[in-house]
Design a protein around this motif. Structure first.
Motif, PDB file in Angstrom:
ATOM      1  N   SER A  20      48.488  39.162  50.964  1.00  0.00           N
ATOM      2  CA  SER A  20      48.856  38.070  51.916  1.00  0.00           C
ATOM      3  C   SER A  20      48.035  36.784  51.340  1.00  0.00           C
ATOM      4  CB  SER A  20      48.301  38.358  53.280  1.00  0.00           C
ATOM      5  OG  SER A  20      48.223  37.179  53.955  1.00  0.00           O
ATOM      6  N   ASP A  21      48.401  35.590  51.563  1.00  0.00           N
ATOM      7  CA  ASP A  21      48.086  34.238  51.094  1.00  0.00           C
ATOM      8  C   ASP A  21      46.695  34.102  51.768  1.00  0.00           C
ATOM      9  OD1 ASP A  21      50.346  33.677  49.648  1.00  0.00           O
ATOM     10  OD2 ASP A  21      51.043  32.552  51.320  1.00  0.00           O
ATOM     11  N   THR A  22      46.437  34.680  53.060  1.00  0.00           N
ATOM     12  CA  THR A  22      45.085  34.484  53.596  1.00  0.00           C
ATOM     13  C   THR A  22      44.322  35.567  53.506  1.00  0.00           C
ATOM     14  OG1 THR A  22      46.097  35.124  55.640  1.00  0.00           O
ATOM     15  CG2 THR A  22      46.176  32.695  55.206  1.00  0.00           C
ATOM     16  N   ALA A  23      44.633  36.657  52.404  1.00  0.00           N
ATOM     17  CA  ALA A  23      43.613  37.773  52.096  1.00  0.00           C
ATOM     18  C   ALA A  23      43.331  37.868  50.848  1.00  0.00           C
ATOM     19  CB  ALA A  23      44.114  39.080  52.966  1.00  0.00           C
ATOM     20  N   ILE A  24      43.493  36.852  49.918  1.00  0.00           N
ATOM     21  CA  ILE A  24      43.601  37.133  48.461  1.00  0.00           C
ATOM     22  C   ILE A  24      42.235  37.275  48.032  1.00  0.00           C
ATOM     23  CG2 ILE A  24      43.733  35.913  46.171  1.00  0.00           C
ATOM     24  CD1 ILE A  24      46.186  34.392  47.533  1.00  0.00           C
ATOM     25  N   LEU A  25      41.055  36.782  48.418  1.00  0.00           N
ATOM     26  CA  LEU A  25      39.734  36.942  48.156  1.00  0.00           C
ATOM     27  C   LEU A  25      39.406  38.315  48.300  1.00  0.00           C
ATOM     28  CD1 LEU A  25      37.141  35.592  46.912  1.00  0.00           C
ATOM     29  CD2 LEU A  25      36.459  35.298  49.417  1.00  0.00           C
ATOM     30  N   SER A  26      39.254  39.181  49.189  1.00  0.00           N
ATOM     31  CA  SER A  26      38.976  40.497  49.509  1.00  0.00           C
ATOM     32  C   SER A  26      39.914  41.284  48.870  1.00  0.00           C
ATOM     33  CB  SER A  26      38.872  41.016  50.858  1.00  0.00           C
ATOM     34  OG  SER A  26      40.168  40.727  51.447  1.00  0.00           O
ATOM     35  N   ASN A  27      41.134  41.037  48.665  1.00  0.00           N
ATOM     36  CA  ASN A  27      42.160  42.119  47.875  1.00  0.00           C
ATOM     37  C   ASN A  27      41.848  41.824  46.335  1.00  0.00           C
ATOM     38  OD1 ASN A  27      45.362  41.583  49.816  1.00  0.00           O
ATOM     39  ND2 ASN A  27      43.117  42.144  50.562  1.00  0.00           N
ATOM     40  N   TYR A  28      41.537  40.931  45.811  1.00  0.00           N
ATOM     41  CA  TYR A  28      41.372  40.575  44.413  1.00  0.00           C
ATOM     42  C   TYR A  28      40.016  41.234  44.272  1.00  0.00           C
ATOM     43  CZ  TYR A  28      39.862  38.774  39.808  1.00  0.00           C
ATOM     44  OH  TYR A  28      39.574  38.752  38.715  1.00  0.00           O
ATOM     45  N   LEU A  29      39.025  41.355  45.106  1.00  0.00           N
ATOM     46  CA  LEU A  29      37.893  42.164  44.898  1.00  0.00           C
ATOM     47  C   LEU A  29      38.014  43.597  44.586  1.00  0.00           C
ATOM     48  CD1 LEU A  29      34.774  42.202  44.467  1.00  0.00           C
ATOM     49  CD2 LEU A  29      34.420  42.470  46.924  1.00  0.00           C
ATOM     50  N   ILE A  30      39.068  44.101  45.432  1.00  0.00           N
ATOM     51  CA  ILE A  30      39.374  45.524  45.301  1.00  0.00           C
ATOM     52  C   ILE A  30      40.277  45.743  43.875  1.00  0.00           C
ATOM     53  CG2 ILE A  30      41.093  47.205  46.122  1.00  0.00           C
ATOM     54  CD1 ILE A  30      40.634  45.903  48.962  1.00  0.00           C
ATOM     55  N   TYR A  31      41.095  44.735  43.549  1.00  0.00           N
ATOM     56  CA  TYR A  31      41.639  44.935  42.188  1.00  0.00           C
ATOM     57  C   TYR A  31      40.468  44.872  40.942  1.00  0.00           C
ATOM     58  CZ  TYR A  31      44.343  43.397  38.055  1.00  0.00           C
ATOM     59  OH  TYR A  31      44.730  43.375  36.998  1.00  0.00           O
ATOM     60  N   LYS A  32      39.543  44.090  41.275  1.00  0.00           N
ATOM     61  CA  LYS A  32      38.679  43.723  40.269  1.00  0.00           C
ATOM     62  C   LYS A  32      37.742  45.306  40.115  1.00  0.00           C
ATOM     63  CE  LYS A  32      34.884  40.643  38.622  1.00  0.00           C
ATOM     64  NZ  LYS A  32      34.156  41.820  38.473  1.00  0.00           N
ATOM     65  N   ILE A  33      37.526  45.737  41.229  1.00  0.00           N
ATOM     66  CA  ILE A  33      36.722  46.885  41.309  1.00  0.00           C
ATOM     67  C   ILE A  33      37.265  48.060  40.543  1.00  0.00           C
ATOM     68  CG2 ILE A  33      35.621  48.882  42.894  1.00  0.00           C
ATOM     69  CD1 ILE A  33      34.990  46.634  44.952  1.00  0.00           C
ATOM     70  N   PHE A  34      38.672  48.213  40.813  1.00  0.00           N
ATOM     71  CA  PHE A  34      39.311  49.262  40.094  1.00  0.00           C
ATOM     72  C   PHE A  34      39.357  49.057  38.722  1.00  0.00           C
ATOM     73  CE2 PHE A  34      40.738  50.922  44.414  1.00  0.00           C
ATOM     74  CZ  PHE A  34      40.761  52.315  43.807  1.00  0.00           C
ATOM     75  N   ARG A  35      39.713  47.701  38.338  1.00  0.00           N
ATOM     76  CA  ARG A  35      39.766  47.316  36.983  1.00  0.00           C
ATOM     77  C   ARG A  35      38.316  47.654  36.050  1.00  0.00           C
ATOM     78  NH1 ARG A  35      40.776  41.416  35.865  1.00  0.00           N
ATOM     79  NH2 ARG A  35      38.545  41.265  36.481  1.00  0.00           N
ATOM     80  N   ASP A  36      37.207  47.401  36.652  1.00  0.00           N
ATOM     81  CA  ASP A  36      36.013  47.414  36.003  1.00  0.00           C
ATOM     82  C   ASP A  36      35.608  49.048  35.976  1.00  0.00           C
ATOM     83  OD1 ASP A  36      35.925  44.351  35.819  1.00  0.00           O
ATOM     84  OD2 ASP A  36      34.354  44.395  37.503  1.00  0.00           O
ATOM     85  N   ALA A  37      36.267  49.793  36.801  1.00  0.00           N
ATOM     86  CA  ALA A  37      35.912  51.115  36.932  1.00  0.00           C
ATOM     87  C   ALA A  37      36.785  51.843  35.621  1.00  0.00           C
ATOM     88  CB  ALA A  37      35.995  51.831  38.222  1.00  0.00           C
ATOM     89  N   GLY A  38      37.741  51.038  35.023  1.00  0.00           N
ATOM     90  CA  GLY A  38      38.335  51.831  34.086  1.00  0.00           C
ATOM     91  C   GLY A  38      40.096  52.070  34.223  1.00  0.00           C
ATOM     92  N   PHE A  39      40.261  51.553  35.704  1.00  0.00           N
ATOM     93  CA  PHE A  39      41.798  51.805  36.057  1.00  0.00           C
ATOM     94  C   PHE A  39      42.701  51.250  35.047  1.00  0.00           C
ATOM     95  CE2 PHE A  39      45.120  51.886  39.115  1.00  0.00           C
ATOM     96  CZ  PHE A  39      45.029  53.120  39.692  1.00  0.00           C
ATOM     97  N   PRO A  40      43.568  51.713  34.406  1.00  0.00           N
ATOM     98  CA  PRO A  40      44.462  51.389  33.287  1.00  0.00           C
ATOM     99  C   PRO A  40      45.194  49.955  33.687  1.00  0.00           C
ATOM    100  CG  PRO A  40      44.739  53.681  33.486  1.00  0.00           C
ATOM    101  CD  PRO A  40      44.162  53.253  34.734  1.00  0.00           C
ATOM    102  N   ASP A  41      45.448  49.148  32.819  1.00  0.00           N
ATOM    103  CA  ASP A  41      46.141  47.911  33.163  1.00  0.00           C
ATOM    104  C   ASP A  41      47.597  48.097  33.346  1.00  0.00           C
ATOM    105  OD1 ASP A  41      43.768  46.160  32.741  1.00  0.00           O
ATOM    106  OD2 ASP A  41      44.270  45.935  30.598  1.00  0.00           O
TER     107      ASP A  41
END
Length: 233
Positions: A128-149
């Motif tokens: 959602s346009d109004t939930a990008i901040l928290s949603n991006y953090l979830i994406y970043k947490i998984f990416r930093d944990a080694g989740f494949p691109d």
């Protein structure tokens, strides 16, 4: 789609362990960040954020990993395995999943985007346009944990542009949606109008808006009912 071939080959036990590691991190080192981004981006109080972006999100991942393990235990009955052996192989969907997530619950957004990946799927995540901040953090947490691109693709975008693009693509396998009735009706119609163009028959999973109605007993204290109703809004 290129990432899907490699992701499907990862044993499900390894996928589950990755999700559980991320869940543990969310419960510990990322807990405050998840709550803070939900408070800042979606105007929730500290208590509301804790219930949503910490507790519920973590529960979603842990419970769904448990359900996946339970699912893998099931095999169809073979009355005489020496003669006929019935086997069931659990596979990802043929194609990608379009995850369209709501503004009001960080947990639902993460769940719709990531849980299908436990079973080997890949998703295109339109937050959602109004939930990008928290949603991006979830994406970043998984990416930093080694989740494949390429397994989960974070795509903040204009709603109609995203909808028209995914429903016109031959590899659309499913729509995973929480949002308004009109938007889900539009997606359903668009999929139906393009059925002849898909490699399969896309699944449509939608949760649309609730009304948050209240049952009030005649003996209830009116002032408390009014205050609680306003507080829950």
């Amino acid at each position: 789609m290129a990432a899907k071939a490699d992701w499907e080959r990862v044993p499900i036990d390894e996928k589950i362990q990755m999700f559980l590691r991320v869940s543990d991190q969310m419960a510990d080192i990322y807990r405050a960040d998840l709550n803070a981004t939900t408070m800042l981006g979606q105007a929730k109080t500290m208590v509301q954020a804790e219930i949503d972006s910490a507790c519920e999100l973590i529960d979603f991942f842990r419970f769904n990993c448990f359900f996946a393990k339970e699912l893998m235990k099931y095999q169809p009955i073979s009355e005489d395995p020496s003669t006929t052996l019935n086997l069931l192989r659990y596979r990802a969907l043929e194609g990608f999943i379009a995850s369209v997530t709501p503004f009001n619950f960080t947990a639902i957004a993460g769940n719709l985007a990531y849980t299908p990946c436990v079973m080997g799927n890949v998703t295109l995540w339109k937050p959602s346009d109004t939930a990008i901040l928290s949603n991006y953090l979830i994406y970043k947490i998984f990416r930093d944990a080694g989740f494949p691109d390429g397994v989960v693709n974070f795509l903040p975008s204009d709603g109609p542009v995203f909808g028209k693009t995914v429903t016109a693509h031959q590899d659309l396998a499913a729509v995973n949606f929480t949002g308004s009735v009109p938007t889900f009706q539009w997606l359903w119609k668009a999929v139906g109008e393009n059925l002849q163009n898909f490699t399969g028959f896309p699944k449509l999973i939608g949760e649309c808006g609730g009304k948050n109605y209240h049952f009030v007993h005649p003996t209830a204290e009116v002032k408390t009912v009014v205050a609680s109703t306003i507080r829950s809004a």
